[in-house]
Design an enzyme around this catalytic site. Structure first.
Site, PDB file in Angstrom:
ATOM      1  N   LYS A 159      31.505  41.416  24.989  1.00 49.44           N
ATOM      2  CA  LYS A 159      33.145  41.068  26.160  1.00 49.44           C
ATOM      3  C   LYS A 159      34.224  42.057  25.338  1.00 49.44           C
ATOM      4  CE  LYS A 159      34.094  40.322  30.678  1.00 49.44           C
ATOM      5  NZ  LYS A 159      34.296  38.879  31.764  1.00 49.44           N
TER       6      LYS A 159
HETATM    7  C1  E4P Z   1      33.820  38.872  34.896  1.00 53.56           C
HETATM    8  O1  E4P Z   1      33.074  39.188  33.957  1.00 53.56           O
HETATM    9  C2  E4P Z   1      35.789  39.285  34.985  1.00 53.56           C
HETATM   10  O2  E4P Z   1      36.312  38.708  33.767  1.00 53.56           O
HETATM   11  C3  E4P Z   1      36.030  38.531  36.369  1.00 53.56           C
HETATM   12  O3  E4P Z   1      35.602  38.693  37.312  1.00 53.56           O
HETATM   13  C4  E4P Z   1      37.276  38.295  36.838  1.00 53.56           C
HETATM   14  O4  E4P Z   1      37.689  37.945  38.153  1.00 53.56           O
HETATM   15  P1  E4P Z   1      39.037  37.793  38.710  1.00 53.56           P
HETATM   16  O5  E4P Z   1      39.277  39.148  39.540  1.00 53.56           O
HETATM   17  O6  E4P Z   1      38.535  36.957  40.142  1.00 53.56           O
HETATM   18  O7  E4P Z   1      40.008  37.138  37.610  1.00 53.56           O
END
Ligand code: E4P
Length: 218
Positions: free
Chosen positions: A87
């Protein structure tokens, strides 16, 4: 449509996997911190534990923000397990890292996507997934779901192979809206996934079936 669970909590990942509808997992540094996972070895072991629970893509985020650092970290993460997806944040060096990993056949998830322009760049750089954060967009009084619609449309125009992974999901309605719009994947908290199960008429209907069965059978 693929369902990923958005957590680093092993119990929740197992619960989601046991539901029989789980395709993968996404994590981020905040989710890892929430579980108290710190230090390189503990982080590595945690990703391996996640990979044992789910047979599908597991996004592991790099911490470095410079090209060389992202490559070093990403290659180490990818070497951990064939299901690891590296990622990468949507920043300039991140874009270069996406191209590097794409050329090497390493899967990537470009995170922190808040505009269609960013999604176009990530697709051009060969990202496997883009993660538009719809809940965080809603939080600033904009429409996260509209961004999903825009990106899906653009990717269809040019047959980009990058998959739209709707992230920052807050509720079951987000999931259904993303499904209607053709998002390839949603990553959501277990609560949102389980929230889709609920309907009061299902509960009322079941109570009645069971009551009628009990009356009929003494
Ligand atoms: C996933 O890949 C993201 O990092 C995550 O969905 C972010 O979510 P949040 O806005 O609830 O922190």
């Amino acid at each position: 449509m693929n369902f990923f669970v958005d957590t680093a909590n092993l119990a929740q990942i197992k619960e989601a996997a046991d539901l029989g509808v789980l395709d993968g997992v996404t994590t981020n540094p905040s989710l890892m911190a929430k579980e108290g996972i710190k230090g390189e070895e503990a982080v590595r072991q945690h990703y391996l534990n996640i990979c044992k629970l789910v047979d599908g893509p597991v996004s592991a985020e790099v911490i470095a923000t410079d090209f060389e650092g992202m490559i070093k970290e990403g290659e180490a993460l990818a070497a951990l397990h064939p299901n690891i997806v590296v990622k990468i944040p949507m920043i300039e060096d991140g874009l270069k890292a996406l191209r590097y990993f794409s050329d090497k056949g390493i899967k990537t998830n470009c995170t922190l996507i808040f505009s269609a322009g960013q999604a176009i760049l990530a697709a051009k750089a060969g990202a496997t997934y883009v993660s538009p954060f719809i809940g965080r967009i809603d939080d600033i009084n904009w429409s996260g779901v509209e961004l999903i619609e825009q990106i899906v449309h653009i990717y269809q125009n040019f047959a980009f192979r990058t998959q739209v992974l709707a992230a920052s999901i807050r509720n079951p309605l987000h999931i259904v809206q993303c499904a209607e719009l053709g998002a390839d994947v949603v990553t959501c908290p277990l609560s949102a996934m389980k929230g889709m199960l609920k309907h009061p008429l299902t509960d009322i209907g079941l109570q009645k079936f069971l009551a009628d069965h009990a009356k009929n059978n003494g």
